[in-house]
Scaffold this motif. Structure first.
Motif, PDB file in Angstrom:
ATOM      1  N   GLU A 112       0.831  -1.214   0.000  1.00  0.00           N
ATOM      2  CA  GLU A 112       0.000   0.000   0.000  1.00  0.00           C
ATOM      3  C   GLU A 112       0.865   1.264   0.000  1.00  0.00           C
ATOM      4  O   GLU A 112       0.582   2.236  -0.694  1.00  0.00           O
ATOM      5  CB  GLU A 112      -0.905   0.008   1.234  1.00  0.00           C
ATOM      6  N   ILE A 162       2.529   1.759  -3.428  1.00  0.00           N
ATOM      7  CA  ILE A 162       1.544   2.271  -4.402  1.00  0.00           C
ATOM      8  C   ILE A 162       1.284   3.761  -4.127  1.00  0.00           C
ATOM      9  O   ILE A 162       1.279   4.585  -5.039  1.00  0.00           O
ATOM     10  CB  ILE A 162       0.205   1.479  -4.311  1.00  0.00           C
ATOM     11  N   VAL A 204      -1.535   3.459 -14.332  1.00  0.00           N
ATOM     12  CA  VAL A 204      -1.334   2.126 -13.746  1.00  0.00           C
ATOM     13  C   VAL A 204      -1.391   2.245 -12.216  1.00  0.00           C
ATOM     14  O   VAL A 204      -2.054   1.456 -11.536  1.00  0.00           O
ATOM     15  CB  VAL A 204       0.030   1.529 -14.197  1.00  0.00           C
ATOM     16  N   GLY A 205      -0.730   3.289 -11.682  1.00  0.00           N
ATOM     17  CA  GLY A 205      -0.730   3.510 -10.228  1.00  0.00           C
ATOM     18  C   GLY A 205      -2.126   3.781  -9.702  1.00  0.00           C
ATOM     19  O   GLY A 205      -2.513   3.276  -8.638  1.00  0.00           O
ATOM     20  N   LEU A 264      -4.008   0.550  -9.488  1.00  0.00           N
ATOM     21  CA  LEU A 264      -3.537  -0.247  -8.339  1.00  0.00           C
ATOM     22  C   LEU A 264      -4.068   0.321  -7.022  1.00  0.00           C
ATOM     23  O   LEU A 264      -4.484  -0.427  -6.129  1.00  0.00           O
ATOM     24  CB  LEU A 264      -2.002  -0.283  -8.304  1.00  0.00           C
ATOM     25  N   ILE A 310      -7.661  -0.633  -6.622  1.00  0.00           N
ATOM     26  CA  ILE A 310      -7.786  -2.043  -6.215  1.00  0.00           C
ATOM     27  C   ILE A 310      -7.431  -2.198  -4.727  1.00  0.00           C
ATOM     28  O   ILE A 310      -8.111  -2.881  -3.971  1.00  0.00           O
ATOM     29  CB  ILE A 310      -6.873  -2.940  -7.088  1.00  0.00           C
ATOM     30  N   ALA A 311      -6.377  -1.493  -4.307  1.00  0.00           N
ATOM     31  CA  ALA A 311      -5.909  -1.641  -2.915  1.00  0.00           C
ATOM     32  C   ALA A 311      -6.924  -1.120  -1.903  1.00  0.00           C
ATOM     33  O   ALA A 311      -7.064  -1.692  -0.823  1.00  0.00           O
ATOM     34  CB  ALA A 311      -4.573  -0.915  -2.751  1.00  0.00           C
TER      35      ALA A 311
END
Ligand code: HEM
Length: 338
Positions: A141, A144, A198-199, A202, A205-206
């Motif tokens: 986490e 990211i 992309v980050g 992510l 999603i996190a």
């Protein structure tokens, strides 16, 4: 001819004299009158220009400027578009409202944060620290978060340089200095943009499962936006409070993340055809959405730094138990249960 000159009769001599005199008169008249033709020409042109108001051909080109299509020999995306007039409208929008209003918007955001600091100062942890901590973010986490944060800052600097560079940077760097910086900025901006997306994916999603709105969030807003101005007031909050959920996650990552990423991909040609009319619209949407997002992130960074103990969660992964109880009590109870 020779016979004609040899004729010395008085009639013939008078005739020759008449011919010479007439020729001379014509020559003289030509010398005087022909240069005046210029005046005549320009007079007629002025009349033609005046007539152009009602000239059907002028009206034709006027219609073309307003977007009427015709035939073009060049084939491609804009076949039969005679004049792509949208460029002018785009320039007026980009250099007008977008470039003029956005600095005021950002200034207002910074001013409000300055005011908040004056009213509230740093938000200290109440009571004495026991030294006990609780894990708030795991390594993935945190990686990211900082990946997204660093890219966001680089994209902000390069993006704002391109938007306001003419007004702000040319006076500082000069024309050639700004030209080098602008070329570097656009290169960096275009290459890093997709990595940033992309980050964002992510990060979504996190954290999506901890950002689902609940009844607690409504209550958090009702109690003076988390009691932000009231010292010692701590409405209930889960892992993320309602402000983080609404502004940072849903409006920021989901809505603005989607708008900025999709329009960014359109601008670099990864989505759709690069039609000029579309690009012009998309450019303005990309700029406006980014500015709003920058405003939100300014608030996020301020609160992250001004709330004592919050940054430790994102740097070391641990927060003090006192911080957890005060700012995210419902999450703390869950975390303690294991
Ligand atoms: C230097 C810049 C930044 C700093 C100092 C910072 C600081 C922080 C801190 C302290 C937290 C933890 C808050 C908590 O535990 O409740 C956090 C969470 C978070 N940050 Fe940042 N941040 C920065 C930039 C960004 C950027 C640019 C983004 C996104 C574009 C971002 C998105 C998030 C998200 C999504 C969370 C989790 C909260 C949630 O999901 O609602 N941060 N940040």
């Amino acid at each position: 001819m020779c016979g004609f000159i040899k004729d010395k009769t008085p009639k013939a001599v008078a005739r020759r004299k008449r011919i010479v005199l007439t020729s001379f008169a014509i020559l003289l008249a030509s010398v005087v009158l022909l240069p005046l033709g210029g005046y005549l020409y320009s007079g007629l042109s002025a009349q033609a220009a005046a007539e152009e108001q009602t000239n059907p051909r002028a009206n034709y080109w006027r219609a073309v400027r307003q977007g009427n299509t015709g035939y073009t020999a060049v084939m491609g995306q804009e076949t039969n578009t005679l004049i792509q007039n949208g460029g002018q409208n785009w320039r007026q929008w980009r250099n007008g409202p977008v470039a003029n209003i956005s600095p005021w918007f950002l200034a207002l955001v910074l001013l409000s944060l300055g005011l908040l600091f004056l009213l509230r100062g740093t938000m200290k942890i109440e009571g004495t620290l026991s030294g006990r901590t609780v894990t708030r973010y795991n390594v993935a986490e945190r990686v990211i978060h900082w990946y997204v944060a660093i890219l966001f800052i680089i994209l902000t600097i390069t993006g704002l340089s391109l938007l306001f560079g003419r007004a702000v940077l040319i006076p500082i760097l000069g024309y050639s200095g700004f030209s080098d910086w602008a070329n570097f900025s656009i290169l960096l901006h275009n290459y890093l943009g997709p990595f940033f997306t992309v980050g964002v994916v992510l990060a979504v999603i996190a954290w999506i499962k901890d950002n689902i709105p609940t009844a607690t969030d409504w209550q958090w807003f009702k109690e003076g936006v988390g009691g932000i101005l009231a010292k010692g007031k701590h409405p209930h909050a889960e892992r993320f409070n309602a402000g983080e959920k609404v502004f940072v996650f849903w409006l920021g990552l989901i809505v603005l993340g989607a708008i900025v990423s999709i329009t960014g991909f359109m601008l670099i040609g990864w989505i759709g055809e690069q039609m000029r009319a579309t690009m012009q619209l998309v450019n303005v949407i990309h700029a406006v959405a980014s500015i709003v997002w920058i405003g939100i992130i300014c608030g996020h960074i301020y609160l992250g730094l001004a709330t004592e103990g919050a940054l430790q969660g994102m740097t070391r992964g641990q927060v003090s138990e006192e911080w957890a109880k005060q700012h995210h009590d419902l999450w703390y109870k869950q975390a303690k249960k294991g």
